[in-house]
Design an enzyme around this catalytic site. Structure first.
Site, short mmCIF file in Angstrom:
data_model
loop_
_atom_site.label_atom_id
_atom_site.label_comp_id
_atom_site.label_asym_id
_atom_site.label_seq_id
_atom_site.Cartn_x
_atom_site.Cartn_y
_atom_site.Cartn_z
N SER A 1 -75.23 48.96 -45.20
CA SER A 1 -73.99 49.10 -44.43
C SER A 1 -72.92 48.12 -44.90
O SER A 1 -73.19 46.93 -45.11
CB SER A 1 -74.29 48.87 -42.96
OG SER A 1 -73.13 49.15 -42.21
N ARG B 1 -64.69 52.66 -36.52
CA ARG B 1 -65.07 53.78 -37.41
C ARG B 1 -64.18 54.99 -37.19
O ARG B 1 -63.58 55.16 -36.13
CB ARG B 1 -66.51 54.21 -37.10
CG ARG B 1 -67.56 53.20 -37.43
CD ARG B 1 -68.25 53.55 -38.72
NE ARG B 1 -69.25 52.55 -39.06
CZ ARG B 1 -69.98 52.60 -40.16
NH1 ARG B 1 -69.84 53.61 -41.01
NH2 ARG B 1 -70.84 51.67 -40.43
N ARG C 1 -75.54 50.85 -33.98
CA ARG C 1 -76.89 51.33 -33.67
C ARG C 1 -77.71 50.18 -33.09
O ARG C 1 -77.39 49.02 -33.27
CB ARG C 1 -77.59 51.84 -34.93
CG ARG C 1 -77.04 53.16 -35.44
CD ARG C 1 -77.76 53.61 -36.70
NE ARG C 1 -77.63 52.63 -37.75
CZ ARG C 1 -78.54 51.74 -38.10
NH1 ARG C 1 -79.72 51.71 -37.50
NH2 ARG C 1 -78.33 50.86 -39.06
N LYS D 1 -70.21 52.29 -49.88
CA LYS D 1 -70.58 53.68 -50.20
C LYS D 1 -69.43 54.64 -49.89
O LYS D 1 -69.01 55.43 -50.73
CB LYS D 1 -71.82 54.13 -49.40
CG LYS D 1 -73.10 53.46 -49.80
CD LYS D 1 -74.30 54.00 -49.02
CE LYS D 1 -74.21 53.83 -47.52
NZ LYS D 1 -74.08 52.43 -47.08
N THR D 2 -68.94 54.57 -48.66
CA THR D 2 -67.90 55.52 -48.23
C THR D 2 -66.59 55.24 -48.97
O THR D 2 -65.97 56.15 -49.52
CB THR D 2 -67.70 55.43 -46.72
OG1 THR D 2 -68.95 55.76 -46.08
CG2 THR D 2 -66.63 56.40 -46.24
N ASP E 1 -72.90 59.35 -47.46
CA ASP E 1 -73.98 58.55 -46.87
C ASP E 1 -75.42 59.03 -47.07
O ASP E 1 -76.32 58.22 -47.13
CB ASP E 1 -73.71 58.41 -45.37
CG ASP E 1 -74.42 57.23 -44.74
OD1 ASP E 1 -74.29 56.11 -45.28
OD2 ASP E 1 -75.12 57.41 -43.73
N HIS F 1 -80.29 57.05 -49.14
CA HIS F 1 -79.16 56.50 -48.39
C HIS F 1 -78.10 56.12 -49.42
O HIS F 1 -78.07 54.99 -49.92
CB HIS F 1 -79.62 55.27 -47.59
CG HIS F 1 -78.56 54.72 -46.69
ND1 HIS F 1 -78.40 53.38 -46.46
CD2 HIS F 1 -77.63 55.33 -45.94
CE1 HIS F 1 -77.40 53.19 -45.62
NE2 HIS F 1 -76.91 54.36 -45.30
N LYS G 1 -77.78 59.17 -37.62
CA LYS G 1 -78.87 58.49 -38.31
C LYS G 1 -80.24 58.97 -37.80
O LYS G 1 -81.23 58.83 -38.51
CB LYS G 1 -78.73 56.98 -38.18
CG LYS G 1 -77.64 56.38 -39.11
CD LYS G 1 -77.95 56.60 -40.58
CE LYS G 1 -77.33 55.64 -41.57
NZ LYS G 1 -75.90 55.68 -41.76
P1 ATP Z 1 -72.19 52.36 -43.85
O1 ATP Z 1 -73.56 52.62 -44.42
O2 ATP Z 1 -72.24 51.50 -42.64
O3 ATP Z 1 -71.39 53.61 -43.65
P2 ATP Z 1 -70.68 51.84 -46.32
O4 ATP Z 1 -71.55 51.37 -47.47
O5 ATP Z 1 -70.24 53.24 -46.35
O6 ATP Z 1 -71.40 51.44 -44.94
P3 ATP Z 1 -67.90 51.28 -46.31
O7 ATP Z 1 -67.54 52.08 -45.12
O8 ATP Z 1 -67.51 51.83 -47.64
O9 ATP Z 1 -69.42 50.88 -46.30
O10 ATP Z 1 -67.28 49.84 -46.09
C1 ATP Z 1 -66.86 48.96 -47.08
C2 ATP Z 1 -65.80 48.08 -46.44
O11 ATP Z 1 -65.52 46.96 -47.25
C3 ATP Z 1 -64.51 48.84 -46.28
O12 ATP Z 1 -63.92 48.44 -45.07
C4 ATP Z 1 -63.69 48.36 -47.49
O13 ATP Z 1 -62.32 48.43 -47.27
C5 ATP Z 1 -64.15 46.92 -47.60
N1 ATP Z 1 -64.06 46.33 -48.94
C6 ATP Z 1 -63.42 45.19 -49.24
N2 ATP Z 1 -63.54 44.88 -50.53
C7 ATP Z 1 -64.29 45.83 -51.10
C8 ATP Z 1 -64.75 46.07 -52.43
N3 ATP Z 1 -64.48 45.23 -53.42
N4 ATP Z 1 -65.49 47.18 -52.65
C9 ATP Z 1 -65.79 48.02 -51.65
N5 ATP Z 1 -65.39 47.85 -50.37
C10 ATP Z 1 -64.63 46.77 -50.09
MN MN Z 2 -70.46 54.83 -45.02
#
Ligand code: ATP
Ligand code: MN
Length: 537
Positions: A240, A324, A61, A244-245, A259, A222, A202
């Site tokens: 980010s 992604r 973004r 979360k995901t 999300d 969020h 978003k």
């Molecule tokens: P966004 O808001 O951008 O979607 P998000 O909070 O959903 O972000 P994720 O997509 O879950 O973030 O990304 C977390 C990334 O970090 C993943 O690629 C995951 O494999 C990696 N990662 C590495 N170690 C950890 C950990 N201990 N816990 C969670 N994620 C981890």
């Molecule tokens: Mn996410």
């Protein structure tokens, strides 16, 4: 439904002013959209059946190019500033005309859909795309309408997304040729000059972050959410890349969403109909649900194949770190349908602390919960936003200030009331660094983070002893099933303990400095959640 000579369907685009186009394709199904995308040269098929596309110059973004039209409706309600940048209503109309004119001899893909799984808060949508893969993105990410509702669908918000259209900043009032502009009065979002489809997702999230709290007295968040077999809901806040995901995809729990959610007196509900997961370094072993979701109908963005194959090389970051996938939520076998569950019993604040200071899991009291919610701390690592390649500390109120059109204290107040009314356990989880800061230590093992969250969810962490962190005041468990005890206190993982103490004091002072802007809002109860440190500067 295909090409339409049908006047009533063309009329469906009257609200935008679209009177002619080369061809208008309405509500194509995923297979048809994949065919279109391949025909148009927009992407390639991977061996899993997923469609691989590039988003172009923009691989994230562009927050500095996100505007809101300032008019009678928004002038006194929106929190104007760097996040919500005002845009002139007349300029908006002018830009819309230009875009519509640009579309005259183009093929359009139109999608009718809705956001918000809870019927009371539903927001009807229409998206007009020039690229078939982006229309598939909308099919995947928004909620899908049953066939019989398509005929009399009436959108409250229409999104016009034209990556090929570039604004002229001098004439159009944008900062750059790319833009995403929300007009609450007209119910239109204009997106141009960027192929990053996350702007669409978003954009609607930002709309709901206005409508729900402001017009429906309902908290929007969020966060991701999932629910256990006993109906116990958990929500996971975080900026980010904090997890979360990843962490909401749990084979033992039903997925509500990854999300964007709302929280009422008796429910938590998803806004979306799909997930948008990071895939950098994805392996089936670490993230089996997400891996398996990348089948036909899913989109993978900005990835590359292993040479001479159609197998995706998830380690390849030559295009961006922010690779992604977008898939409909029904690609996750244990997704809850519809995406609604009860109020949360556990809340996790996820932070990817690149300083290696925050404990891997800790329990927060009410004051600390409020303090950390308002602070919204993480360290930004290379990812979703343009121009971020080095880690930086970041504080983003309510773990999502970039998407909040109202003042953060509006959401914080609502969150605080929920904390008063409903009994919730709140945990702070560091998914970031251990054993030292970024560069010295390493990222927390995903399997450990999962084990800590599982232990919190199933009550194991209610049975153990806790030690208080000397600066942050949060409670660190001394043991946790399937996690080595020595990592639970971050100080133990640093070779040089004094260096840890200094790093912790330094991070704490950043919290305190950041929090000063909420001085008017924060009462003694909230301030009791602050780290214990004297900051003079
Ligand atoms: P966004 O808001 O951008 O979607 P998000 O909070 O959903 O972000 P994720 O997509 O879950 O973030 O990304 C977390 C990334 O970090 C993943 O690629 C995951 O494999 C990696 N990662 C590495 N170690 C950890 C950990 N201990 N816990 C969670 N994620 C981890
Ligand atoms: Mn996410």
């Amino acid at each position: 439904m295909k090409e339409s000579e049908d006047k009533s369907l063309i009329a469906g685009l009257d609200g935008l002013g679209i009177k002619e186009a080369k061809e208008i394709l309405w509500n194509l199904n995923p297979a048809e959209l994949v065919e279109e995308a391949l025909k148009n040269g927009e992407g390639l098929l991977a061996d899993t059946g997923a469609l691989m596309c590039d988003t172009g110059k923009f691989t994230g973004r562009s927050p500095k190019d996100r505007f809101i039209v300032k008019d009678a409706k928004t002038a006194d309600t929106v929190w104007w500033g760097d996040i919500n940048i005002p845009f002139d209503p007349e300029r908006f109309d002018q830009l819309q005309h230009k875009m519509v004119d640009f579309l005259k001899d183009r093929k359009l893909y139109v999608r009718d859909a809705y956001a918000v799984a809870h019927p009371e808060y539903r927001l009807n949508l229409r998206v007009v795309n020039t690229q078939a893969w982006q229309n598939l993105f909308c099919h995947n990410m928004f909620l899908r309408l049953p066939q019989e509702e398509l005929q009399h669908h009436c959108p409250a918000f229409t999104i016009l997304c034209v990556p090929e259209f570039k604004a002229d900043p001098a004439v159009d009032g944008t900062r750059q040729p790319n833009f995403a502009i929300i007009n609450f009065t007209k119910g239109i979002i204009l997106i141009g000059g960027t192929g990053y489809a996350g702007e669409i997702k978003k954009g609607i999230f930002s709309v709901l972050n206005y409508i729900l709290p402001h017009e429906k007295n309902t908290l929007s968040m969020h966060c991701s959410a999932n629910v256990g077999a006993k109906g116990d809901t958990a929500i996971y806040f975080g900026l980010s890349g904090t997890g979360k995901t990843t962490l909401s995809a749990d084979p033992d729990r039903g997925l509500i969403g990854d999300d964007e959610h709302g929280w009422t007196a008796d429910s938590v509900f998803n806004f979306e109909g799909g997930c948008y997961a990071k895939v950098v370094d994805l392996t089936r072993e670490k993230e089996p649900e997400i891996w398996d979701a990348i089948s036909f109908g899913a989109i993978i963005e900005n990835t590359r194949f292993q040479e001479g194959t159609r197998t995706v090389d998830y380690t390849n970051t030559t295009v961006t770190e922010n690779t992604r996938t977008a898939y409909p939520i029904y690609h996750i076998p244990n997704a809850v349908e519809p995406s609604i569950a009860g109020t949360p019993t556990n809340i996790f604040f996820l932070t990817a602390d690149a300083f290696g200071v925050i404990p891997p899991i800790s329990r927060l009291n009410k004051s600390q919960a409020m303090y950390h919610f308002i602070s919204g701390y993480t360290a930004k690592v290379a990812g979703t936003e343009m121009g971020v390649t080095e880690p930086v500390t970041t504080f983003s109120a309510c773990f999502g200030a970039a998407f909040l059109p109202l003042h953060p204290t509006k959401y914080a107040e609502m969150f605080g009331r929920k904390m008063e009314e409903q009994h919730v356990n709140v945990w702070l989880v560091n998914t970031g660094w251990t054993g030292g800061a970024y560069g010295v230590g390493s990222r927390m093992k995903l399997s450990y983070t999962r084990a800590m969250i599982t232990a919190a969810l199933n009550g194991d962490l209610n049975e153990v002893e806790y030690h208080q962190h000397p600066i942050f005041g949060v409670e660190m468990p001394v043991s946790c099933p399937n996690v080595p005890a020595e990592i639970l206190n971050p100080r133990n993982t640093w070779q040089d303990k004094e260096l840890y103490d200094a790093a912790a004091a330094n991070l704490a002072s950043k919290f305190v400095q950041n929090f000063r802007k909420y001085a008017d809002f924060a009462n003694d109860e909230i301030l009791a959640g602050a780290p214990r440190i004297e900051v003079t500067a």
